[in-house]
Design an enzyme around this catalytic site. Structure first.
Site, short mmCIF file in Angstrom:
data_model
loop_
_atom_site.label_atom_id
_atom_site.label_comp_id
_atom_site.label_asym_id
_atom_site.label_seq_id
_atom_site.Cartn_x
_atom_site.Cartn_y
_atom_site.Cartn_z
CE LYS A 34 5.45 14.70 -1.85
NZ LYS A 34 6.66 15.53 -1.73
CG ASP A 61 6.46 17.76 1.18
OD1 ASP A 61 6.71 18.05 2.37
OD2 ASP A 61 7.00 16.81 0.59
CE LYS A 63 9.61 16.74 4.15
NZ LYS A 63 9.41 16.80 2.69
CG LEU A 64 7.04 26.61 6.67
CD1 LEU A 64 6.62 25.85 5.43
CD2 LEU A 64 6.01 27.66 7.02
CG HIS A 65 12.34 23.42 11.94
ND1 HIS A 65 13.03 22.25 12.12
CD2 HIS A 65 12.35 24.04 13.13
CE1 HIS A 65 13.44 22.15 13.39
NE2 HIS A 65 13.04 23.24 14.01
CG ASP A 66 12.35 30.47 10.96
OD1 ASP A 66 12.81 30.97 12.01
OD2 ASP A 66 12.72 30.82 9.84
CB ILE A 67 11.28 31.90 15.68
CG1 ILE A 67 11.06 33.00 14.65
CG2 ILE A 67 12.77 31.73 16.00
CD1 ILE A 67 11.43 34.39 15.15
CG ASN A 69 6.23 36.53 14.86
OD1 ASN A 69 5.02 36.71 14.96
ND2 ASN A 69 7.03 37.40 14.26
CB THR A 70 9.37 33.17 11.20
OG1 THR A 70 10.09 34.24 11.79
CG2 THR A 70 9.71 33.05 9.73
CB THR A 121 12.68 8.07 5.99
OG1 THR A 121 12.49 8.92 4.88
CG2 THR A 121 11.35 7.65 6.54
CD GLN A 192 10.82 5.99 -1.00
OE1 GLN A 192 11.28 5.85 0.12
NE2 GLN A 192 10.15 7.05 -1.39
N GLY A 212 5.05 8.78 -6.11
CA GLY A 212 5.73 9.57 -7.13
C GLY A 212 6.02 8.75 -8.36
NE ARG A 213 11.28 8.01 -7.45
CZ ARG A 213 12.30 7.75 -6.63
NH1 ARG A 213 13.52 7.68 -7.10
NH2 ARG A 213 12.08 7.57 -5.34
#
Ligand code: C5P
Length: 234
Positions: A34, A61, A63-67, A69-70, A121, A192, A212-213
């Site tokens: 990842k 990873d 985490k896209l968040h936009d209009i 088209n973008t 989270t 965590q 991960g760790r």
């Protein structure tokens, strides 16, 4: 793709990642890697190409968040990087998720798996109500976002291992659950809060665990990785 252990390579730069991955030379199974925002923004897209060239599968990873088209255009670029899994925020709406699938789909019809983040989270009920003005109970919101992701044609969600069973009940057994927050029974929990062992995550039906760790900070990362695989995949 079957059950797999995805190693969160949360390192600051390329040098540290490669020093870590070098330890896995000759290991019978190449870790699924990842790559998160920190490494991607710091090292650039070449880090994806280089890790891919070493034969690892990659979960990018970002985490896209936009209009819509973008997001569609950005997903098209990520698809060209030949990653295996990537993700976005379900909060971007069904239309944004549909646009993401369009962008991600290559001319030959193939595409990386696309996974949604529901509510982070780090967002609790209080923050959701006060900051986002969402008054419904958080688990209802999480399941609604998961259902939206399914409706848009996505392949699954990132969720806590504790939510994986309910996501499968709501969205179907074939809707993938990728679960971080995994710790060995005898290991440190760190920051965590809600954790499960790889064996427990397997039992409740997680499709992929993100670790991960417990692996990256282990004295013997290869042994820790093998232990995860043995508990979760075998
Ligand atoms: O080191 P650790 O096993 O806690 O790493 C877990 C990985 O999963 C990190 O990359 C972390 O950002 C990510 N993650 C998480 N909890 C979420 C979503 C992602 O721990 N809800």
């Amino acid at each position: 793709m079957g059950k797999d252990v995805i190693v969160a390579c949360d390192f600051a730069g390329a040098e540290q990642v490669f020093a870590f991955l070098d330890k896995f030379e000759g290991v019978e199974r190449k870790p699924f890697v990842k790559i998160g925002m920190e490494l991607f923004y710091g090292a650039g897209p070449d880090i994806v190409r280089e890790i891919k060239a070493r034969g690892h599968k990659i979960f990018l990873d970002l985490k896209l968040h936009d209009i819509p088209n973008t997001v569609k255009k950005a997903m098209s670029v990520l698809s060209g990087l030949d990653v295996d899994i990537t993700n976005l925020h379900a909060g971007g709406t069904v239309r944004m998720m549909e646009a993401a699938i369009e962008g991600l789909t290559r001319p030959d019809g193939t595409r990386p798996l696309l996974i949604a983040v529901t509510q982070l989270t780090s967002t609790d009920q209080e923050a959701m109500e006060n900051d986002l003005l969402i008054k419904e109970p958080i688990d209802k919101v999480v399941m609604h976002y998961a259902a939206n992701a399914r409706k848009a044609g996505l392949d699954g969600v990132v969720c806590s291992p504790l939510e994986a069973g309910k996501v499968h009940d709501t969205c179907g057994a074939d809707f993938l659950t990728i679960t971080p927050g995994v710790r060995f029974a005898d290991g440190d929990i760190g920051d965590q809060k809600r954790v499960m062992t790889p064996a427990e995550a397997k039992k409740i039906g997680s499709d992929y665990i993100v670790v991960g760790r417990p692996i990256t900070a282990a004295e013997d990362p290869v042994a820790a990785y093998r232990r995860c695989v043995a508990e979760f995949c075998d």
